[in-house]
Design a protein around this motif. Structure first.
Motif, PDB file in Angstrom:
ATOM      1  N   SER A   1      25.604  42.973 -18.168  1.00  0.00           N
ATOM      2  CA  SER A   1      24.478  42.047 -18.226  1.00  0.00           C
ATOM      3  C   SER A   1      23.726  42.120 -19.558  1.00  0.00           C
ATOM      4  O   SER A   1      22.772  41.403 -19.777  1.00  0.00           O
TER       5      SER A   1
ATOM      6  N   LEU B   1      23.667  37.372 -12.465  1.00  0.00           N
ATOM      7  CA  LEU B   1      24.020  37.492 -13.881  1.00  0.00           C
ATOM      8  C   LEU B   1      24.578  36.154 -14.397  1.00  0.00           C
ATOM      9  O   LEU B   1      24.185  35.672 -15.462  1.00  0.00           O
TER      10      LEU B   1
ATOM     11  N   LYS C   1      26.609  48.598 -17.416  1.00  0.00           N
ATOM     12  CA  LYS C   1      26.174  47.199 -17.490  1.00  0.00           C
ATOM     13  C   LYS C   1      25.843  46.741 -18.900  1.00  0.00           C
ATOM     14  O   LYS C   1      25.351  45.637 -19.092  1.00  0.00           O
TER      15      LYS C   1
END
Ligand code: PLP
Ligand code: MG
Ligand code: MG
Length: 625
Positions: free
Chosen positions: A49, A506, A3
């Motif tokens: 993210s 997100l 991520k």
């Protein structure tokens, strides 16, 4: 799941000459968008993210970009002129947590490459392509097991070349630690390849040879290029970018714009986020995912800790039912405000559970009389108030900023159906004096249908611990307590829906809720202009509308030549054939159709719908401007 991404963007881009004297290479535009921004969009769509950009030359460009994308953090390699990509990675290292994608800033690539790396079973993987003839190829030498051994621009010295370095990798924490160690020693010993001027790929090869295998994943037909000079840029524009665009378009899902009041239009990135490896939801990894989702859902509307979110497999009504059947103290009385279908539904749920309850009825299209509601509260012996924030039936927004503090001042527990408000407008539960707020995964937040959730004030929720249970599956306290102890839901959660929700969250963070409200308002204004142009009347005055739903009274005219009059089914079918879904609505004896601004609707799409509406309204004799 990986991520985090690190983009190495410290370089001078000196091979471009003048073009990059005052601008980093990443800001060269192809197809009208800076290439690094295209990369950022692909990373977000792949579920990344946190993006760390290691800057140097003209770092202010990246600092500015980080204001547009709140998930970007920039950090400057002050020694960028004397170091190379490894030097910049070392500067980024303290900000990196867990596995990460590592990319160069001057890349144009097919986003499918990120999907490939995400799904590769190995922790450390470098993506390789077949022959590009780019003129600046870096070859990746491998052993028989596909493990990286040597990196060089000289093919003759890499041994068995698996393919060409693309500049896209997936790297584990352990690998990063080893890279930093090798680099540190290389700098100390003045090593030409692994010292101050080291390229990260050379260090990666040293890690791999040193015992932590870095696998080379070859996609021989992979479409990508870097832009180091004018010739490469020309090739990118003429040959590579068009192919990438075409390949990516092959994965585009047919666009349907849902103007019905939910479920709403979702982005392809959210749809694709469901396509993940199977996992048992009792695994720690999935528990961590749910914990993050729960905290994020809370943080949009309240401080985490003071509030928490309890999730259930189910629709918005499941969340409403969980609240109503769990949050009224035993043998206490509930007051339900009913000024639309969803208020009526809350009352119906209370009745089904035999909860002592009165309904406070008010107009479905005019603001309710708060002073009168207060009189009712004072006169009755109520412990809780239930109310809908945004009545999706009509688009009427109840002024909870006044109602809930008033109810609180009389000691009531405040229970709010915020199903069609949450995520579309800024809400601050403590400031609004809301104890419980229900919502769903598929409305403004932009996920798939299947998850209902209640944001709860922890202090109020904990009071339920000793109450006898009226419900089982939907028990709020039990679900909360079990999740708190185990990071699991008591029963099977909708796993894929949660992955989609994670992606939707997100993208909500990237757009921001304020930005989303502004987009909906823009669409709403376009609609209102269209309605005015058709002389169509709205049920609710604009100042009381949410901007999320507009109920429009059906026209009563007919075309004098053809005799055509308003026919919802026909209007619906015409709109649907053009990719827009509309919804009827009947309120007592008032016939309406409803247009929603929810989900991924864009102003240009609302403009197209308005045109369709105008064309249709002309056929039934309306005088359309
Ligand atoms: N409450 C409100 C205000 C709604 O708008 C809706 C759905 O439109 C619901 C509850 C019920 O949600 P679901 O259809 O997901 O059960
Ligand atoms: Mg190069
Ligand atoms: Mg390059």
């Amino acid at each position: 799941m990986t991520k985090t991404a690190v983009i190495l963007a410290g370089g001078l881009g000196s091979r471009f000459g003048q073009r990059t004297e005052c601008m980093p290479k990443g800001f060269i535009e192809v197809g009208g968008v800076p290439i690094v921004e295209q990369s950022i969009k692909k990373l977000i769509a792949a579920g990344v993210s946190k993006i760390i950009i290691g800057t140097g030359h003209c770092n202010e460009y990246y600092d500015k970009l980080s204001q547009k994308y709140p998930i970007i953090t920039t950090i400057k390699n002050d020694n960028y002129a004397n170091t190379s990509s490894m030097g910049t990675l070392a500067v980024c290292a303290p900000l990196i947590e867990g596995s990460f994608f590592l990319l160069e800033s001057d890349l144009i690539y097919d986003g499918a490459g990120l999907f490939v790396l995400q799904n590769d079973v190995h922790n450390d993987v470098i993506l390789a392509s077949g022959t590009t003839n780019s003129g600046d190829e870096v070859y990746l030498g491998v052993n028989g097991g596909g493990v990286l051994q040597k990196v060089s621009k000289d093919k003759s010295i890499v041994g068995n070349s698996a393919g060409e370095l693309t500049g896209i990798s997936k790297i584990s924490t352990e690998c990063l630690v080893r890279m930093l160690d090798i680099y540190k020693k290389g700098v100390a010993s003045g090593s030409p390849d692994l010292g101050i001027k080291a390229d990260y790929e050379a260090v990666l090869a040293a890690v791999s040879v040193g015992g932590l295998p870095v696998f080379v994943r070859v996609i021989s037909s992979y479409s990508w290029c870097e832009v180091d000079n004018e010739a490469m840029l020309s090739r990118a524009v003429a040959a590579v970018y068009p192919i990438i665009s075409e390949k990516e378009s092959m994965q585009a899902v047919r666009r349907e714009v849902l103007l019905n009041p939910g479920p709403s239009t979702t982005r392809d990135s959210v749809k694709w986020a469901q396509v993940v490896a199977d996992i048992c939801p009792r695994e720690q990894e999935f528990g961590d995912t749910m914990q993050q989702v729960v905290d994020d859902l809370t943080s949009f509307v309240a401080p985490v800790g003071e509030y928490t979110t309890v999730i259930f497999g189910g629709s918005g009504t499941a969340a409403d039912e969980a609240m109503i059947s769990s949050c009224v103290p035993p043998n206490k009385r509930l007051l339900v405000v009913n000024n639309g279908s969803y208020g009526a539904r809350l009352a119906k749920i209370a009745r089904v559970y035999n909860i002592e309850m009165d309904e406070y009825k008010s107009s479905t299209y005019e603001p309710l009389d708060i002073a009168d509601l207060e009189k009712t509260i004072v006169a009755g012996n109520y412990s809780a108030l239930a109310i809908v924030y945004h009545e999706t039936t009509t688009g009427l927004l109840n002024p909870l900023d006044k109602i809930c503090p008033m109810a609180k001042s009389h000691g009531l527990i405040t229970i709010v159906d915020s199903v069609s408000a949450y995520g579309g407008m800024e809400m601050n539960l403590p400031a609004l004096c809301i104890d419980f707020a229900a919502a769903t995964s598929n409305k403004h937040i932009g996920g798939m249908a299947g998850l209902g959730f209640v944001v709860c004030k922890v202090q109020e929720l904990q009071k339920q611990k000793t109450w006898s249970m009226r419900n089982y599956y939907l028990n709020l306290f039990d679900q909360y307590e079990y999740f708190r102890a185990t990071k699991q839901t008591r029963f099977t959660p909708p796993v894929q829906v949660i992955y989609a929700l994670q992606q939707a969250i997100l993208e909500t963070k990237v757009e921001t809720i304020a930005g989303r409200f502004a987009r909906f308002t823009k669409c709403w204004q376009i609609l209102l202009q269209g309605l005015a142009d058709c002389s169509l009347q709205m049920l609710v005055a604009p100042e009381y509308q949410s901007h999320f739903i507009t109920a429009i009274k059906v026209p009563t005219t007919h075309d004098t030549t053809t005799g055509n009059k308003y026919d919802f089914a026909l209007f619906h079918d015409i709109a649907r054939s053009k990719g827009f879904t509309i919804y009827p609505g009947k309120l007592g004896n008032i016939d309406t159709f409803r247009i929603a601004n929810m989900g991924d609707i864009q102003p240009a799409e609302m403009q197209s719908f308005v045109q369709i509406m105008k064309d249709y309204m002309r056929t039934i004799g309306l005088n359309v401007h």
